[in-house]
Design a protein around this motif. Structure first.
Motif, PDB file in Angstrom:
ATOM      1  N   ARG A 196     -11.230  -1.743  13.101  1.00 14.85           N
ATOM      2  CA  ARG A 196     -10.467  -0.913  13.696  1.00 14.85           C
ATOM      3  C   ARG A 196      -9.453  -1.517  14.765  1.00 14.85           C
ATOM      4  NH1 ARG A 196     -13.179   1.694  18.745  1.00 14.85           N
ATOM      5  NH2 ARG A 196     -12.057   0.064  19.989  1.00 14.85           N
ATOM      6  N   ASP A 197      -8.247  -1.080  14.717  1.00 13.73           N
ATOM      7  CA  ASP A 197      -7.162  -1.409  15.370  1.00 13.73           C
ATOM      8  C   ASP A 197      -6.934  -0.277  16.317  1.00 13.73           C
ATOM      9  OD1 ASP A 197      -5.186  -2.804  12.598  1.00 13.73           O
ATOM     10  OD2 ASP A 197      -6.677  -3.669  13.910  1.00 13.73           O
ATOM     11  N   GLY A 198      -6.392  -0.647  17.558  1.00 11.39           N
ATOM     12  CA  GLY A 198      -6.014   0.105  18.778  1.00 11.39           C
ATOM     13  C   GLY A 198      -6.825  -0.116  19.895  1.00 11.39           C
ATOM     14  N   PRO A 199      -6.735   0.860  21.068  1.00  8.12           N
ATOM     15  CA  PRO A 199      -5.890   1.854  20.791  1.00  8.12           C
ATOM     16  C   PRO A 199      -4.507   1.770  20.995  1.00  8.12           C
ATOM     17  CG  PRO A 199      -6.814   1.889  22.881  1.00  8.12           C
ATOM     18  CD  PRO A 199      -7.519   0.777  22.006  1.00  8.12           C
ATOM     19  N   LEU A 200      -3.604   2.639  20.518  1.00 12.93           N
ATOM     20  CA  LEU A 200      -2.038   2.537  20.788  1.00 12.93           C
ATOM     21  C   LEU A 200      -1.850   4.135  21.447  1.00 12.93           C
ATOM     22  CD1 LEU A 200       0.716   1.698  20.530  1.00 12.93           C
ATOM     23  CD2 LEU A 200       0.949   2.711  18.454  1.00 12.93           C
ATOM     24  N   GLU A 201      -1.659   4.108  22.762  1.00 10.99           N
ATOM     25  CA  GLU A 201      -1.349   5.082  23.595  1.00 10.99           C
ATOM     26  C   GLU A 201       0.341   5.618  23.300  1.00 10.99           C
ATOM     27  OE1 GLU A 201      -4.566   5.166  27.010  1.00 10.99           O
ATOM     28  OE2 GLU A 201      -2.511   4.874  27.459  1.00 10.99           O
ATOM     29  N   SER A 202       0.130   7.074  23.363  1.00  9.91           N
ATOM     30  CA  SER A 202       1.395   7.789  23.461  1.00  9.91           C
ATOM     31  C   SER A 202       1.312   8.969  24.422  1.00  9.91           C
ATOM     32  CB  SER A 202       1.990   8.121  21.925  1.00  9.91           C
ATOM     33  OG  SER A 202       1.280   9.110  21.637  1.00  9.91           O
ATOM     34  N   ARG A 203       2.579   9.616  24.522  1.00 11.06           N
ATOM     35  CA  ARG A 203       2.386  10.774  25.383  1.00 11.06           C
ATOM     36  C   ARG A 203       1.818  11.977  24.648  1.00 11.06           C
ATOM     37  NH1 ARG A 203       8.461  11.364  28.224  1.00 11.06           N
ATOM     38  NH2 ARG A 203       8.631   9.188  28.983  1.00 11.06           N
TER      39      ARG A 203
ATOM     40  N   GLY B 276      -1.073  11.531  22.986  1.00 11.73           N
ATOM     41  CA  GLY B 276      -2.427  11.014  22.659  1.00 11.73           C
ATOM     42  C   GLY B 276      -2.702   9.553  22.394  1.00 11.73           C
ATOM     43  N   ILE B 277      -3.780   9.393  21.744  1.00 14.36           N
ATOM     44  CA  ILE B 277      -4.216   8.094  21.377  1.00 14.36           C
ATOM     45  C   ILE B 277      -4.632   7.670  20.003  1.00 14.36           C
ATOM     46  CG2 ILE B 277      -6.099   6.200  21.962  1.00 14.36           C
ATOM     47  CD1 ILE B 277      -6.390   7.743  24.726  1.00 14.36           C
ATOM     48  N   LEU B 278      -3.957   6.777  19.311  1.00 17.25           N
ATOM     49  CA  LEU B 278      -4.307   6.510  18.035  1.00 17.25           C
ATOM     50  C   LEU B 278      -5.098   5.282  17.557  1.00 17.25           C
ATOM     51  CD1 LEU B 278      -2.828   7.364  15.126  1.00 17.25           C
ATOM     52  CD2 LEU B 278      -0.969   5.696  15.610  1.00 17.25           C
TER      53      LEU B 278
ATOM     54  N   GLN C  70       0.797  -1.114   0.084  1.00 17.54           N
ATOM     55  CA  GLN C  70       0.163  -0.037   0.147  1.00 17.54           C
ATOM     56  C   GLN C  70       0.942   1.378  -0.038  1.00 17.54           C
ATOM     57  OE1 GLN C  70      -2.365   0.336   3.172  1.00 17.54           O
ATOM     58  NE2 GLN C  70      -3.419   2.252   2.941  1.00 17.54           N
ATOM     59  N   ASP C  71       0.518   2.160  -0.942  1.00 18.35           N
ATOM     60  CA  ASP C  71       1.043   3.393  -0.730  1.00 18.35           C
ATOM     61  C   ASP C  71       1.085   4.071   0.521  1.00 18.35           C
ATOM     62  OD1 ASP C  71       1.838   6.097  -0.953  1.00 18.35           O
ATOM     63  OD2 ASP C  71       0.900   6.601  -2.961  1.00 18.35           O
ATOM     64  N   PRO C  72       2.206   4.339   1.308  1.00 16.71           N
ATOM     65  CA  PRO C  72       1.710   4.862   2.743  1.00 16.71           C
ATOM     66  C   PRO C  72       1.437   6.173   2.753  1.00 16.71           C
ATOM     67  CG  PRO C  72       4.207   4.915   1.798  1.00 16.71           C
ATOM     68  CD  PRO C  72       3.358   4.269   0.939  1.00 16.71           C
ATOM     69  N   ALA C  73       1.141   6.940   1.843  1.00 24.03           N
ATOM     70  CA  ALA C  73       0.275   8.390   1.641  1.00 24.03           C
ATOM     71  C   ALA C  73      -0.940   7.980   1.141  1.00 24.03           C
ATOM     72  CB  ALA C  73       1.174   9.319   0.637  1.00 24.03           C
ATOM     73  N   SER C  74      -1.435   6.948   1.232  1.00 25.38           N
ATOM     74  CA  SER C  74      -2.715   6.832   0.607  1.00 25.38           C
ATOM     75  C   SER C  74      -4.271   6.728   1.588  1.00 25.38           C
ATOM     76  CB  SER C  74      -2.950   5.437  -0.480  1.00 25.38           C
ATOM     77  OG  SER C  74      -2.681   4.473   0.714  1.00 25.38           O
ATOM     78  N   PHE C  75      -3.659   6.843   3.019  1.00 29.18           N
ATOM     79  CA  PHE C  75      -4.661   6.887   3.951  1.00 29.18           C
ATOM     80  C   PHE C  75      -4.739   8.461   4.636  1.00 29.18           C
ATOM     81  CE2 PHE C  75      -1.993   7.133   7.629  1.00 29.18           C
ATOM     82  CZ  PHE C  75      -1.001   6.420   7.162  1.00 29.18           C
ATOM     83  N   ASP C  76      -5.688   9.053   5.225  1.00 28.95           N
ATOM     84  CA  ASP C  76      -6.129  10.129   5.780  1.00 28.95           C
ATOM     85  C   ASP C  76      -5.690  10.016   7.368  1.00 28.95           C
ATOM     86  OD1 ASP C  76      -8.956  10.891   3.807  1.00 28.95           O
ATOM     87  OD2 ASP C  76      -6.787  11.547   3.450  1.00 28.95           O
TER      88      ASP C  76
ATOM     89  N   HIS D  58      -8.126   5.028   7.136  1.00 34.52           N
ATOM     90  CA  HIS D  58      -7.882   6.404   7.921  1.00 34.52           C
ATOM     91  C   HIS D  58      -7.145   5.948   9.311  1.00 34.52           C
ATOM     92  CE1 HIS D  58     -11.528   6.790   5.347  1.00 34.52           C
ATOM     93  NE2 HIS D  58     -11.496   8.266   5.559  1.00 34.52           N
ATOM     94  N   MET D  59      -6.583   7.097   9.880  1.00 34.62           N
ATOM     95  CA  MET D  59      -5.934   7.236  11.334  1.00 34.62           C
ATOM     96  C   MET D  59      -6.388   8.058  11.867  1.00 34.62           C
ATOM     97  SD  MET D  59      -2.062   5.439  10.601  1.00 34.62           S
ATOM     98  CE  MET D  59      -2.008   4.891  12.247  1.00 34.62           C
ATOM     99  N   VAL D  60      -6.872   7.669  13.300  1.00 29.50           N
ATOM    100  CA  VAL D  60      -7.319   8.928  13.969  1.00 29.50           C
ATOM    101  C   VAL D  60      -6.523   9.250  15.131  1.00 29.50           C
ATOM    102  CG1 VAL D  60      -9.525   9.721  15.017  1.00 29.50           C
ATOM    103  CG2 VAL D  60      -9.852   8.278  13.148  1.00 29.50           C
ATOM    104  N   HIS D  61      -6.095  10.264  15.544  1.00 31.65           N
ATOM    105  CA  HIS D  61      -5.287  10.578  16.676  1.00 31.65           C
ATOM    106  C   HIS D  61      -6.137  11.675  17.611  1.00 31.65           C
ATOM    107  CE1 HIS D  61      -0.537  10.886  17.854  1.00 31.65           C
ATOM    108  NE2 HIS D  61      -1.586  10.868  18.799  1.00 31.65           N
ATOM    109  N   PHE D  62      -6.286  11.172  18.819  1.00 28.84           N
ATOM    110  CA  PHE D  62      -6.991  12.038  19.676  1.00 28.84           C
ATOM    111  C   PHE D  62      -5.799  12.958  20.520  1.00 28.84           C
ATOM    112  CE2 PHE D  62     -10.279   8.996  18.977  1.00 28.84           C
ATOM    113  CZ  PHE D  62     -11.189   9.645  18.604  1.00 28.84           C
ATOM    114  N   HIS D  63      -5.965  14.100  20.724  1.00 25.81           N
ATOM    115  CA  HIS D  63      -5.048  14.772  21.602  1.00 25.81           C
ATOM    116  C   HIS D  63      -5.982  15.590  22.825  1.00 25.81           C
ATOM    117  CE1 HIS D  63      -2.219  14.609  18.394  1.00 25.81           C
ATOM    118  NE2 HIS D  63      -3.452  14.906  17.611  1.00 25.81           N
TER     119      HIS D  63
END
Length: 323
Positions: free
Chosen positions: A60-67, A69-71, A18-24, A82-87
């Motif tokens: 849906r995959d996740g959540p993956l937490e980081s400092r 936010g949550i991905l 997959q083209d890594p630029a092909s998702f939002d 799509h990837m959704v990043h909550f801050h």
């Protein structure tokens, strides 16, 4: 809450073609107040999103937490769409308006890689008088000179960090490679930072082998954090884990989310890619593009970039896009 971090999410796209630029990438800022916690807000949003995802046959995959936010990642037939990043941002009663609230519109950051040999190419970038971020290879004949001149002129400088590739690309004399010890990674990065003055951040040069290696990225990100450098994943492979690892270690980071500008180094082709980058910036709100100092790329930038403002897109240094 202990978040799950499945391997396929941490590689985001897995080892696919997959083209890594092909998702939002969708960034969601949660402003919690005394009546509702950020977790409650995220939970309500996820229920609404999951309803849409079910209708669209997305998993849906996740959540993956980081400092930061949550991905979450959403897939159709195993491919990330799509990837959704909550801050989280706490309400304080008054705050500065965000760029979109100020009417500044979409943003596009352009990184030009591989500087270090050709001073004329750097001068051509400076002549554009646009906030182009230049990424300089270490230990090349003009690396120090170009980085110093860029800094003097107010341009943002990045270290174009050599990393091992999977294919037949010509390697640098020194580069990050899987299997290196933490001490070796730290020393090499320290040396590279010394070789390119005034760096604010890092992106990978080549690196399809290295950025897919979780152990190596685990060694790299604490070193970048120690140097207070941000990281932009050039996404030279769909199997990269670099961005997720940077987020997990609290390194401000971003990634290329539109196609490379000059895979075909012809003026007409690069003009088309620049127009697509502007379109994607309007669609996504923020876009990070990467090109190289080819004569065709420089000419296409002279032709197209003056149109950016008219198209509702603000050109910015890439540091404005990392989080």
């Amino acid at each position: 809450m202990k978040a799950a971090a499945p391997a396929d999410l941490r590689s985001e796209l897995s080892a696919s073609d997959q083209d890594p630029a092909s998702f939002d990438l969708i960034n969601v800022t949660i402003r919690a107040d005394s009546s509702s916690s950020s977790r409650e807000i995220i939970s309500r949003l996820l229920r609404a999103m999951n309803s849409v995802a079910t209708r669209r046959r997305l998993s849906r995959d996740g959540p993956l937490e980081s400092r930061a936010g949550i991905l979450y990642a959403y897939r159709r037939a195993g491919i990330v769409t799509h990837m959704v990043h909550f801050h989280e941002q706490m309400e304080t009663g008054s705050r500065e308006a965000t760029p979109s609230e100020q009417g500044e519109g979409a943003r596009l950051a352009i990184i030009i890689d591989d500087l270090g040999n050709d001073r004329a190419a750097a001068d051509a970038i400076f002549a554009l008088q646009c906030p182009i971020t230049i990424s300089v290879l270490p230990n090349h004949p003009r690396s120090i000179e170009i980085a110093q001149e860029a800094h003097r002129r107010g341009y943002q400088v990045m270290l174009h960090l050599p990393m091992e590739a999977m294919g037949n690309e010509r390697p640098e004399a020194l580069e990050l490679r899987p299997g290196m010890s933490a001490a070796d990674v730290s020393k090499l990065v320290d040396d590279f930072v010394q070789a390119v003055p005034h760096v604010a951040g890092v992106n990978n040069h080549q690196g399809s082998q290295s950025t897919a290696d979780g152990a190596l990225m685990d060694e790299l990100m604490p070193v970048l954090r120690e140097h207070n450098l941000f990281y932009v994943d050039s996404r030279t492979t769909a199997a990269t884990v670099a961005y997720n690892t940077a987020q997990r270690f609290g390194v401000r980071s971003g990634f290329r989310n539109v196609p490379f500008l000059d895979d075909v180094a012809e003026v007409g082709a690069v003009r088309k890619q620049l127009q697509l980058a502007l379109r994607d910036a309007r669609k996504k709100g923020d876009a990070i593009a990467i090109g190289h100092p080819h004569p065709a790329t420089l000419q296409a930038m002279r032709d197209v970039l003056p149109e950016a403002k008219l198209q509702g897109v603000r050109l910015v240094f890439v540091s404005e896009m990392v989080h």
